[in-house]
Design a protein around this motif. Structure first.
Motif, mmCIF file in Angstrom:
data_model
loop_
_atom_site.group_PDB
_atom_site.id
_atom_site.type_symbol
_atom_site.label_atom_id
_atom_site.label_comp_id
_atom_site.label_asym_id
_atom_site.label_seq_id
_atom_site.Cartn_x
_atom_site.Cartn_y
_atom_site.Cartn_z
ATOM 1 N N ALA A 100 -8.272 19.068 5.522
ATOM 2 C CA ALA A 100 -7.370 20.197 5.787
ATOM 3 C C ALA A 100 -7.109 21.060 4.561
ATOM 4 C CB ALA A 100 -6.043 19.665 6.343
ATOM 5 N N GLY A 101 -7.690 20.683 3.419
ATOM 6 C CA GLY A 101 -7.485 21.466 2.208
ATOM 7 C C GLY A 101 -6.401 20.925 1.314
ATOM 8 N N GLY A 102 -5.835 19.779 1.646
ATOM 9 C CA GLY A 102 -4.816 19.179 0.803
ATOM 10 C C GLY A 102 -5.411 18.139 -0.135
ATOM 11 N N PHE A 103 -4.593 17.185 -0.486
ATOM 12 C CA PHE A 103 -5.027 16.142 -1.422
ATOM 13 C C PHE A 103 -4.338 14.846 -1.035
ATOM 14 C CE2 PHE A 103 -5.635 13.945 -5.463
ATOM 15 C CZ PHE A 103 -6.901 14.385 -5.816
ATOM 16 N N ARG A 104 -5.063 13.716 -1.230
ATOM 17 C CA ARG A 104 -4.531 12.412 -0.845
ATOM 18 C C ARG A 104 -4.705 11.436 -2.007
ATOM 19 N NH1 ARG A 104 -7.784 11.164 3.073
ATOM 20 N NH2 ARG A 104 -6.493 11.988 4.777
ATOM 21 N N VAL A 105 -3.664 10.655 -2.242
ATOM 22 C CA VAL A 105 -3.687 9.587 -3.238
ATOM 23 C C VAL A 105 -3.293 8.299 -2.544
ATOM 24 C CG1 VAL A 105 -2.611 8.673 -5.327
ATOM 25 C CG2 VAL A 105 -3.178 11.098 -5.186
ATOM 26 N N SER A 106 -4.144 7.260 -2.643
ATOM 27 C CA SER A 106 -3.886 5.975 -1.981
ATOM 28 C C SER A 106 -4.060 4.855 -2.986
ATOM 29 C CB SER A 106 -4.845 5.762 -0.805
ATOM 30 O OG SER A 106 -4.712 6.809 0.137
ATOM 31 N N ALA A 107 -3.202 3.852 -2.869
ATOM 32 C CA ALA A 107 -3.279 2.690 -3.758
ATOM 33 C C ALA A 107 -2.878 1.452 -2.993
ATOM 34 C CB ALA A 107 -2.384 2.869 -4.983
ATOM 35 N N VAL A 108 -3.635 0.362 -3.205
ATOM 36 C CA VAL A 108 -3.310 -0.953 -2.650
ATOM 37 C C VAL A 108 -3.126 -1.896 -3.826
ATOM 38 C CG1 VAL A 108 -4.100 -2.877 -1.251
ATOM 39 C CG2 VAL A 108 -4.583 -0.532 -0.528
ATOM 40 N N ILE A 109 -1.933 -2.504 -3.936
ATOM 41 C CA ILE A 109 -1.595 -3.323 -5.091
ATOM 42 C C ILE A 109 -1.273 -4.726 -4.599
ATOM 43 C CG2 ILE A 109 -0.131 -3.499 -7.131
ATOM 44 C CD1 ILE A 109 0.621 -0.539 -6.614
ATOM 45 N N PRO A 110 -2.024 -5.744 -5.040
ATOM 46 C CA PRO A 110 -1.685 -7.125 -4.645
ATOM 47 C C PRO A 110 -0.416 -7.582 -5.326
ATOM 48 C CG PRO A 110 -3.495 -7.133 -6.218
ATOM 49 C CD PRO A 110 -3.239 -5.686 -5.873
ATOM 50 N N ALA A 145 0.854 -1.188 0.000
ATOM 51 C CA ALA A 145 0.000 0.000 0.000
ATOM 52 C C ALA A 145 0.891 1.240 0.000
ATOM 53 C CB ALA A 145 -0.912 0.001 1.230
ATOM 54 N N VAL A 146 0.540 2.205 -0.836
ATOM 55 C CA VAL A 146 1.260 3.478 -0.889
ATOM 56 C C VAL A 146 0.242 4.608 -0.739
ATOM 57 C CG1 VAL A 146 3.141 2.602 -2.302
ATOM 58 C CG2 VAL A 146 1.131 3.543 -3.419
ATOM 59 N N GLN A 147 0.704 5.671 -0.088
ATOM 60 C CA GLN A 147 -0.167 6.831 0.104
ATOM 61 C C GLN A 147 0.695 8.093 0.063
ATOM 62 O OE1 GLN A 147 -1.956 8.290 4.042
ATOM 63 N NE2 GLN A 147 -3.696 7.205 3.126
ATOM 64 N N VAL A 148 0.228 9.053 -0.703
ATOM 65 C CA VAL A 148 0.894 10.348 -0.802
ATOM 66 C C VAL A 148 -0.138 11.402 -0.460
ATOM 67 C CG1 VAL A 148 2.156 11.950 -2.256
ATOM 68 C CG2 VAL A 148 2.444 9.480 -2.601
ATOM 69 N N GLU A 149 0.168 12.172 0.605
ATOM 70 C CA GLU A 149 -0.767 13.198 1.066
ATOM 71 C C GLU A 149 -0.004 14.518 1.225
ATOM 72 O OE1 GLU A 149 -3.726 14.122 4.888
ATOM 73 O OE2 GLU A 149 -2.772 12.148 4.638
ATOM 74 N N ASN A 150 -0.585 15.565 0.719
ATOM 75 C CA ASN A 150 0.039 16.884 0.852
ATOM 76 C C ASN A 150 -0.927 17.834 1.535
ATOM 77 O OD1 ASN A 150 -1.216 16.766 -2.100
ATOM 78 N ND2 ASN A 150 -1.266 18.907 -1.445
#
Length: 516
Positions: free
Chosen positions: A472-482, A427-432
């Motif tokens: 909070a006004g930012g942005f989040r990208v999440s991905a779960v890869i088997p 799982a990867v997540q990038v949040e700003n």
């Protein structure tokens, strides 16, 4: 269908004759038979007129009318046979009875009706023959014995009844066989034409997939590197006069980014050149299937004509064997097109796997964004291990595109990158956070393909992808890869390892992506 099946032949394009005849040749044959039957019945009507003690002209007229009914045999076969049975006591209409029974047996009339009428005609002929032998010439000695007259009548009756009925049944069965073979050949032609169309669709789908993959790779390669170059160039412009040392450092970074972009573009162009062979093979196979389908349609037309002629003459087996050759050609061409399309797609995926980035390069990727002035935090959870090459490349590209979007749309914002290693997935997540006030906009254009490309990459591997704004006004990208079925070096994993081809509930996967 008419009593002899001629209507079906006319429906296939043969010029239709007048009234109920499918062809003029059939009409001419029936008219000739009716004339011959009328002459026979007229001659026999003379004797009938003497026996019935009516004028000879009346007997001849009755014979002509009875014989002329044979012209109706294709339209009303039962009526013609009934008329022949009705005039049997008058000892006329031999040709009428024989041709009528043949037409009845070869028509689509139920067999029980044919058997009943044939039995009635045989019984009438038998009785009339026996009575005639005993009445006409008792002095000759024929028929004086108890069994002589019945035996002679039986032989004569079978000779006039059995051959036309058996021949008609044979013609009927053969016509049905030819029609069934023609329908089967038409069905095979339709199925193989559909198979060829599906092969072309698969080849086109493979080409579209390749275009999409290439466009996605080009976007990932160019967008990230050029975005960093633009950010460094803007910083270089801002500090050129104030801090020459920092300006020199930024200029070096711009040069490094440019060289890396050129290197990745060169690798991509090399992959495209290596894929020319598989793609050309797919195109050739698709063309082969199209030409084979065209040949099938032309051979189908000629074989249809051969089948129509086979209804009147032998040779249906030759027509069916002539069909097998083009049908086999289409099947082989369609199979080759499908295999070539799959080979092209597999070659493209293999090239992508061979030259793509890995998770080990995430630290360098984050360092590039830090060098551009972004505050980036990288955290790794779980025990680090190696995954299948497509999985690692997809995770890397998701993080890369997410950081690129932060540079584009949230200048001055801080970002956090989280990577979680799990049992059978990553799982990867990038949040700003929100963009800082007063931060200069980088002025980078956006085509709106970044999120779409990330979702396509993750969905291809059976994973879940979620993106959206935060509270909070930012942005989040999440991905779960088997984890995929291939090992880190492209070899198969053990049976107990996680597999990407196992079915997974999309809702559960996306829920994991949200909570990652």
């Amino acid at each position: 269908m008419s009593s002899t099946g001629e209507e079906a032949a006319g429906a296939r394009g043969v010029p239709a004759g007048p009234w109920w005849w499918a062809r003029r040749r059939s009409m001419g044959l029936d008219v000739l038979l009716a004339v011959a039957s009328s002459i026979e019945c007229a001659a026999e009507g003379v004797g009938f007129a003497h026996d019935a003690r009516i004028p000879v002209a009346a007997g001849v007229l009755i014979g002509v009318l009875v014989g002329a009914t044979l012209v109706l045999r294709r339209r009303w076969a039962i009526a013609v046979v009934l008329i022949s049975i009705a005039v049997t006591p008058a000892e006329m209409g031999v040709l009428l009875g024989v041709v009528g029974l043949y037409t009845l047996a070869s028509s689509e009339v139920p067999r029980r009706i044919t058997a009943v009428l044939a039995g009635m005609a045989a019984m009438g002929s038998f009785l009339v023959t026996v009575i005639g032998l005993r009445r006409d010439d008792p002095q000759s000695g024929l028929g004086t014995s108890v069994w002589e007259a019945p035996m002679f009548a039986m032989v004569l009756t079978l000779g006039l009844t059995a051959p036309p009925v058996l021949l008609g049944l044979y013609v009927r069965a053969r016509r049905r066989l030819v029609e069934s073979l023609r329908e089967r050949a038409d069905g095979l032609e339709r199925e193989l034409s559909l198979l060829a169309d599906r092969a072309e669709e698969r080849a086109e789908w493979a080409r579209n997939e390749e275009r999409t993959r290439i466009a996605r790779e080009m976007h990932d390669v160019v967008a990230h590197r050029v975005s960093l170059m633009v950010v460094h160039a803007a910083a270089l412009q801002a500090v050129a006069l104030k801090d020459p040392e920092k300006a020199s450092k930024n200029a070096a970074l711009v040069g490094d980014m440019g060289r890396q972009a050129l290197t990745e573009l060169r690798q991509m162009l090399g992959v495209l050149r290596s894929e020319d062979g598989p793609r050309a093979g797919a195109a050739f196979a698709a063309g082969s299937s199209s030409s084979a389908a065209a040949g099938l349609s032309s051979s189908g037309a000629s074989s249809s004509g051969a089948s129509s002629g086979a209804a009147d003459a032998a040779g249906s087996s030759a027509g069916s064997s002539a069909k097998e050759r083009p049908l086999a050609g289409v099947a082989a061409a369609a199979s080759a097109a499908a295999e070539a399309a799959e080979a092209a797609g597999a070659a493209g995926k293999g090239a992508e796997v061979a030259g793509g980035p890995r998770l080990a390069e995430l630290e360098a990727l984050v360092g590039q964004s830090r060098a551009a002035g972004m505050a980036v935090e990288l955290s790794v959870e779980g025990e680090e291990r190696r995954y299948a090459a497509p999985v690692e490349q997809t995770a890397y590209r998701v993080v890369q595109e997410a950081l690129t979007n932060v540079h584009k749309h949230a200048p001055g914002a801080s970002a956090r990158v989280r990577v979680a290693h799990r049992t059978a997935e990553i799982a990867v997540q990038v949040e700003n956070g929100p963009s800082e006030r007063g931060a200069a906009d980088a002025g980078l254009p956006s085509g709106g393909n970044g999120l779409v490309g990330m979702r396509e990459r993750v969905s291809t591997l059976g994973g879940g992808f979620v993106s959206g704004a935060t509270e909070a006004g930012g942005f989040r990208v999440s991905a779960v890869i088997p984890d995929g079925p291939d090992g880190p070096d492209g070899t198969d994993r053990p049976a107990g390892a996680g597999r990407a081809d196992q079915p997974a509930d999309r809702t559960v996967v996306e829920g994991r992506a949200k909570s990652a």
